[in-house]
Motif scaffolding. Structure first.
Motif, PDB file in Angstrom:
ATOM      1  N   ILE A  33       0.841  -1.204   0.000  1.00 37.15           N
ATOM      2  CA  ILE A  33       0.000   0.000   0.000  1.00 37.15           C
ATOM      3  C   ILE A  33       0.876   1.254   0.000  1.00 37.15           C
ATOM      4  O   ILE A  33       0.671   2.177  -0.788  1.00 37.15           O
ATOM      5  CB  ILE A  33      -0.961   0.016   1.208  1.00 37.15           C
ATOM      6  N   LEU A  91      -6.368   6.222   5.180  1.00 34.14           N
ATOM      7  CA  LEU A  91      -5.340   5.526   4.414  1.00 34.14           C
ATOM      8  C   LEU A  91      -3.954   6.057   4.765  1.00 34.14           C
ATOM      9  O   LEU A  91      -3.004   5.286   4.941  1.00 34.14           O
ATOM     10  CB  LEU A  91      -5.612   5.686   2.916  1.00 34.14           C
ATOM     11  N   TYR A  96      -3.632   1.342   5.210  1.00 37.31           N
ATOM     12  CA  TYR A  96      -4.526   0.336   4.642  1.00 37.31           C
ATOM     13  C   TYR A  96      -5.812   1.031   4.217  1.00 37.31           C
ATOM     14  O   TYR A  96      -6.232   1.992   4.840  1.00 37.31           O
ATOM     15  CB  TYR A  96      -4.925  -0.735   5.667  1.00 37.31           C
ATOM     16  N   CYS A  97      -6.456   0.489   3.192  1.00 38.45           N
ATOM     17  CA  CYS A  97      -7.812   0.923   2.888  1.00 38.45           C
ATOM     18  C   CYS A  97      -8.749  -0.067   3.589  1.00 38.45           C
ATOM     19  O   CYS A  97      -8.293  -1.075   4.131  1.00 38.45           O
ATOM     20  CB  CYS A  97      -8.044   0.991   1.372  1.00 38.45           C
TER      21      CYS A  97
END
Length: 183
Positions: A33, A91, A96-97
């Protein structure tokens, strides 16, 4: 008010499959990410574009066959902008989403578990403040039931074909860049 048990089960199964594919694609890793955010790793964009393209083909195919209704929600820009802001901040803070954080929890990552707890906390706050937030949301530009085909008068099939072309060009472009880098 509530969906049927069959529809809820379908949503659960679809979510589990999506999470499995995110994990198998390698995007449940914090480093991947962050690599996407600093434009060094294109795994996330390739997987998400593929998911969007598959969803677009499936949805518009089913809609064209009359197998699913096209239920467009109003484009209320207050909600869009505030949601985008919260998503971006989340985010940036946790790396992280929402989807990848749940997949990472499935891999046993404790940092992602904190992100999921934060999502539940945010959801609880949202539910409690929904009436006040919906007034603000509706006070900002409401563009109505807007779709790209309606706004541009270009048929949905052309948009879907264009999306598929973008996915293919992205995949080829990132492959060629990787090959050139290792020559």
């Amino acid at each position: 008010m509530f969906d049927s048990p069959e529809r809820m089960l379908l949503g659960l199964v679809t979510g589990v499959v999506f999470g499995f594919l995110l994990q198998k694609g390698g995007v449940a890793k914090h480093a991947v990410i962050v690599g996407q955010l600093i434009l060094r790793d294109h795994t996330v964009i390739k997987i998400m574009l593929t998911a969007i393209a598959v969803g677009a083909v499936g949805f518009w195919g089913l809609a064209a066959a009359g197998m699913t209704p096209v239920d467009v929600k109003p484009a209320e820009m207050g909600g869009v902008l505030s949601g985008a802001l919260l998503f971006g901040v989340g985010l940036a803070v946790v790396g992280y989403c929402p989807g990848t954080s749940v997949a990472a929890v499935g891999e046993g990552r404790r940092d992602a578990a904190m992100a999921v707890l934060g999502m539940f906390g945010g959801a609880l706050i949202f539910v409690q403040a929904f009436d006040q937030l919906s007034k603000v949301q509706k006070s900002v530009a409401d563009l109505g039931k807007l779709t790209l085909p309606n706004a541009t008068r270009i048929p949905a099939g052309v948009w879907v074909a264009g999306l598929l072309a973008v996915v293919m060009m992205t995949y080829v472009g990132t492959r060629m860049r990787r090959v050139r880098r290792f020559d």
